[in-house]
Every structure is written in structure tokens, then in C-alpha cells.
Scaffold this motif. Structure first.
Motif, PDB file in Angstrom:
ATOM      1  N   ILE A 246       0.824  -1.213   0.000  1.00 13.57           N
ATOM      2  CA  ILE A 246       0.000   0.000   0.000  1.00 13.57           C
ATOM      3  C   ILE A 246       0.856   1.260   0.000  1.00 13.57           C
ATOM      4  O   ILE A 246       0.344   2.372  -0.146  1.00 13.57           O
ATOM      5  CB  ILE A 246      -0.946  -0.021   1.225  1.00 13.57           C
ATOM      6  CG1 ILE A 246      -2.196   0.797   0.956  1.00 13.57           C
ATOM      7  CG2 ILE A 246      -0.260   0.448   2.482  1.00 13.57           C
ATOM      8  CD1 ILE A 246      -3.264   0.620   2.012  1.00 13.57           C
ATOM      9  N   SER A 401      -6.491  -0.367   3.705  1.00 11.56           N
ATOM     10  CA  SER A 401      -6.670  -1.560   2.875  1.00 11.56           C
ATOM     11  C   SER A 401      -7.584  -2.533   3.595  1.00 11.56           C
ATOM     12  O   SER A 401      -7.905  -2.377   4.771  1.00 11.56           O
ATOM     13  CB  SER A 401      -5.319  -2.218   2.562  1.00 11.56           C
ATOM     14  OG  SER A 401      -4.730  -2.752   3.736  1.00 11.56           O
ATOM     15  N   HIS A 428      -7.628  -3.681  -3.331  1.00  7.18           N
ATOM     16  CA  HIS A 428      -7.603  -3.899  -1.886  1.00  7.18           C
ATOM     17  C   HIS A 428      -6.739  -5.105  -1.514  1.00  7.18           C
ATOM     18  O   HIS A 428      -6.720  -5.514  -0.357  1.00  7.18           O
ATOM     19  CB  HIS A 428      -9.029  -4.069  -1.364  1.00  7.18           C
ATOM     20  CG  HIS A 428      -9.892  -2.871  -1.620  1.00  7.18           C
ATOM     21  ND1 HIS A 428      -9.627  -1.638  -1.057  1.00  7.18           N
ATOM     22  CD2 HIS A 428     -10.986  -2.695  -2.397  1.00  7.18           C
ATOM     23  CE1 HIS A 428     -10.532  -0.752  -1.462  1.00  7.18           C
ATOM     24  NE2 HIS A 428     -11.361  -1.377  -2.282  1.00  7.18           N
ATOM     25  N   SER A 430      -3.559  -5.583  -0.985  1.00  6.53           N
ATOM     26  CA  SER A 430      -2.238  -4.993  -0.741  1.00  6.53           C
ATOM     27  C   SER A 430      -1.193  -6.023  -0.337  1.00  6.53           C
ATOM     28  O   SER A 430      -0.021  -5.918  -0.719  1.00  6.53           O
ATOM     29  CB  SER A 430      -2.347  -3.901   0.325  1.00  6.53           C
ATOM     30  OG  SER A 430      -3.203  -2.870  -0.108  1.00  6.53           O
TER      31      SER A 430
END
Length: 496
Positions: A246, A401, A428, A430
Motif C-alpha cells: 500500500i 486496505s 484492496h 495490498s
């Protein structure tokens, strides 16, 4: 075109994500598996079922994206922490995989806290039933037959890798989360091993995150649709890889992940532990550690509220829950929720903690309870953030996330509680991207781990509402005092 795969072996499912080099998702697939409760407080899984799910997820992701095996550069691996299996000399599981959620070793954890509290200062793993160290002491004390017969004690990630490559290896971060690894010396901790009643040769060889494995077994190769020569990079646990994936890498950059459970984490250039034992600290590389704290109660709170307010023939959706919560003002009209439905880890590390609604009045409705539930999860994360601040870690920017990042309301709450901007990626997954990037780095395709920052497709940045932040600051002053005030009464209820 060439592709890189991130394979994330989680507690409830395995996800395979196929990326291009810029972090854009080409295809993905998720395979779930059961959590088994063979006795009260037990939380176990079938290791072979997880192995099959991992192979199924890779094959399905390859098929969905019409990916040719010769176009796959490599595979990076991520996994959940704190699992434990006993295996025989052939590498066959002779016990279920015991997950982090297993609570059978509560007494053993209390024993460690009372008699061996310095273990935490060496290992960075809180003394809690989630820890494989506590689980092994329970096995020893209860003459658990698989423990007595075991050739090795390993995590689910190690089990899958042995099935595929015939090699017992473990990365730094999974080793560190065992509670038996000295994060200062980067080696197994002999005192912890003695407490567990095992020797270092009954554990895997510790290798760096960039460790490469080749020679995928014929069965796994054919099943997954990958070439046997495809390099697999061991990577790490899902926590540090989520931070990497992320872009929360530099000091002051904080990652918040909320799925079923949740966590807040930062990278640090030195081990961060102290006598208060409020957070974890695990090795990731030889000169990089991940510190933070997990909460048992993230999305599971919304699942509980969803089930509570649904009835026969009608089931609420998560979107409807969000709509209900959005109708209520910031602070839920004075209603607070302590979200400890399944005990709690950070910052209390109390497996017996209980959830509570505080301030409930006749004017409150279901929508207030839903919003208070969502706010309570964020307050729990914020509480852990204060422990990190006490250890010298600031929170200059937040990166979100996990499933909660799909909720505009929930991520706005995060921004408002912290009073900080929240950055949200397009994908999403990550942990999978962090694993894939580690593989690219290991294979010499990218110059450094930190260079991932230019290859994370971002969705949006959420700005905090200053007025809401002030309300939440007042609410949090009450929230953080509640559990210490109620703890004795809750323990009395537990004994009854």
C-alpha cells in the motif's frame, strides 16, 4: 506481456492476484475454507484443504486472465501469522492447523506473563494465546499426541511450501510471529525453545524475504498451470507485505487494514518493544521491522450486527448497514461500543475481554448501534495508534486496505477520528501486491523494495472533517477509560 503473481494464504481464504509490473490487476481468484471448532476455544483448519485451495486459486486466476504459464515471471508469497501444525518425517500433517484465533492456551499465556515476561522483549511477540509458543506449551502440558510424535512444528505457509518444494524454510516475519525468534539477534531464541520443549532442528531454516525456490513439484505444477521452473519467492507475513503493497513504508506512514479482524502497522528501522508490551514487533528483513497492533474485532462486528438485525426470510446487506449508519450523526448520539466480541489483542492482550454498548437510551435505534459499532472498531485502532505514538511513531498519513476500504463511510470515520488524510488504493489486495513486488525485487526486475511507491495505483484521498474530529476526540477520551474501568466486573461475570 509478462506477469507477476501474488499468493496470499489467509485465515479464511487464499487469494491469488495476477498483476502487471505497474500493479494493475489482470485477474484474481479467492478460495475459502472452513474454520473448525472441535472443542470450546479451539480454532483449527485442515492443512491439506488449504493446500488444495491455494492451488485452486492459482489455477482459477490463471484461467480467468487467460494467462500463459510462460508469461509468469514468478510468484510472491504472503500468509497469515501464528498458525501451527505438527508434521511427521515425511512432511505429512499429523495435527490440524491451529490458527491465531485458537484460545486453548489462555492459562499458558498467563503463566508466561507472570513468570517469563522478558520473552516479549526478545521476541516482540505479545504473550497471548495466538502465539505458537503458547500453543506449544499447551501441547507439552497436555501431552498432545501429535506434539509428542512430531518431526517438525511449522506454520501453514511452511506446510504448503514443503508440499510444493520439499524444503522446510520460513521467512523472517513468520518466524518472528512464532514467539520463539529473537528479533534482535535474528535467530531462534533458545529460552523460548526450552519453554516449548523443542529444539531448533524441529523448526524450519530461517531465510530472507527474497529467498527463491525452484523445482515446483510435478503435481503442483500441473494442477496450477505453472511451469515447474517458475520461481517462487518466500516473501513474508501479510502484515508487512500489506504495508509494502500500500506504500506505507517511510516513518510517519501508517497502514490500517480491516477485514474480519484489523491491524495498524508501521515499518521501523529498529526493534520497538518496551515493558508495557502494548504492541507487536516482527522482523521483516535484516534491517527492517514491522510494529503495530492487531484487533480481533474488525468486520466481524458488522457481521454480528448484520445477523442480529436480520430475520427469517430477510437478510440485511452490508450496503444497507452503511446506509443505516449514515443516517446517524457523528458520535452516534452519545452511544459508545467496546468492540471486544472475541476478546481482544492490542492494546490489552486480554483473551477474556467482552463487548459492551455504553450510554444506550430508549431514543437509540438499530441505526445508532450500527454506527457505534463501526466507530468502536475505529476507536480500537486509534487506541493502538496511541501505543505506537508512545514508542515514538507519528501518524502523518494513513493508508487504508482490506474490506472496510470499500466503505466510504467507514474510511471517512478513520480520517475523522485521526484527523489525518487517508489514501486508498484501487486494489484492496495490498498483501498480494507486496508479495508480488518482493518477488520482482528478488528476481532483479525492480531496483528496491521502496521503489514500489511509484507502482501503486491509487483510488482517492479522503480529507478529515475538523468538526467531526473534535467530536471524536471527546468521545475517545471516554472510550479509552471504559475497559480498564469495567475489567474487574467483566472478569466477575466471566467467572459466573
Amino acid at each position: 506481456m509478462k506477469y507477476i503473481i501474488g499468493l496470499d494464504i489467509g485465515t479464511t481464504s487464499t487469494k491469488t492476484v495476477v498483476f502487471n509490473r505497474n500493479g494493475h490487476v489482470l485477474s484474481e481468484h479467492e478460495e475459502g475454507y472452513d474454520l473448525l471448532h472441535s472443542a470450546p476455544d479451539y480454532a483449527e483448519q485442515d492443512g491439506d484443504a488449504i493446500n488444495r485451495a491455494a492451488m485452486d486459486s492459482v489455477r482459477s486466476a490463471m484461467d480467468k486472465g487467460s494467462i500463459k504459464k510462460e508469461d509468469v515471471i514468478g510468484v510472491g508469497l504472503s500468509s497469515a501469522m501464528h498458525s501451527l501444525l505438527c508434521v511427521d518425517e515425511q512432511g505429512q500433517a499429523i495435527s490440524p492447523s491451529i490458527t491465531w484465533a485458537d484460545r486453548r492456551s489462555v492459562k499458558e499465556s498467563e503463566y508466561l506473563k507472570e513468570n517469563h515476561s522478558t520473552t516479549y522483549l526478545r521476541t516482540g511477540t505479545p504473550l497471548h494465546p495466538m502465539s505458537p509458543l503458547s500453543k506449544l506449551i499447551w501441547m507439552k502440558n497436555h501431552h498432545y499426541e501429535p506434539y509428542q510424535m512430531a518431526h517438525k512444528y511449522i506454520s501453514i505457509k511452511e506446510y504448503v511450501l514443503y508440499k510444493w518444494f520439499g524444503e522446510f524454510v520460513v521467512d523472517y516475519s513468520v518466524a518472528a510471529s512464532s514467539g520463539m525468534y529473537d528479533i534482535h539477534k535474528q535467530d531462534w531464541d533458545e529460552t523460548s525453545l526450552k519453554l516449548a520443549g523443542i529444539s531448533r532442528d524441529q523448526l524450519s531454516k530461517v531465510v530472507p524475504a527474497t529467498h527463491e525456490m525452484k523445482g515446483l513439484s510435478k503435481e503442483a505444477s500441473e494442477y496450477m498451470g505453472l511451469a515447474s521452473s517458475t520461481p517462487f519467492i518466500i516473501g513474508g507475513s501479510d502484515g508487512p507485505l500489506a504495508n509494502l503493497g500500500i506504500g506505507a513504508i517511510k516513518p510517519g506512514e501508517t497502514a490500517v487494514t480491516i477485514g474480519t479482524s484489523g491491524a495498524i502497522r508501521q515499518f521501523t528501522s529498529a526493534p520497538a518493544v518496551d515493558e508495557k508490551q502494548g504492541v507487536f514487533c516482527y522482523s521483516f528483513t535484516e534491517d527492517l521491522w514491522i510494529t503495530g497492533g492487531p484487533t480481533n474485532n474488525g468486520g466481524i462486528v458488522l457481521n454480528w450486527l448484520k445477523d442480529l438485525f436480520s430475520h427469517e426470510g430477510y437478510s440485511l446487506s452490508f450496503e444497507q448497514l452503511n446506509q443505516m449508519a449514515a443516517r446517524v450523526s457523528t458520535g452516534s448520539d452519545g452511544l459508545l461500543f467496546l468492540p471486544y466480541l472475541n476478546g481482544e489483542r492490542a492494546p490489552f492482550w486480554d483473551a477474556s475481554a467482552k463487548a459492551n454498548f455504553i450510554g444506550l437510551r430508549s431514543t437509540h435505534g438499530k441505526e445508532h448501534m450500527v454506527r457505534a459499532g463501526m466507530e468502536g472498531v475505529i476507536f480500537s485502532i486509534y487506541h493502538i495508534a496511541h501505543e505506537l505514538e508512545r514508542l515514538g511513531h507519528s501518524h502523518d498519513s494513513l493508508y487504508a486496505s482490506g474490506g472496510f476500504a470499500r466503505s466510504a463511510l467507514w474510511t471517512q470515520m478513520l480520517a475523522d477520528v485521526f484527523g489525518k488524510h487517508v489514501h486508498i488504493p484501487k486494489s484492496h489486495q495490498s498483501s498480494a501486491w507486496g508479495a508480488a513486488w518482493t518477488a520482482l525485487y528478488s528476481l532483479g526486475e525492480v531496483p528496491s523494495l521502496h521503489s514500489i511507491k511509484t507502482s501503486i495505483p491509487m483510488s482517492e484521498t479522503i480529507e478529515p472533517n475538523k468538526e467531526h474530529h473534535q467530536t471524536y476526540q471527546q468521545m475517545f477520551q471516554v472510550y479509552k477509560e471504559l475497559y480498564p474501568s469495567l475489567m474487574n466486573q467483566l472478569k466477575q461475570l466471566q467467572s459466573i
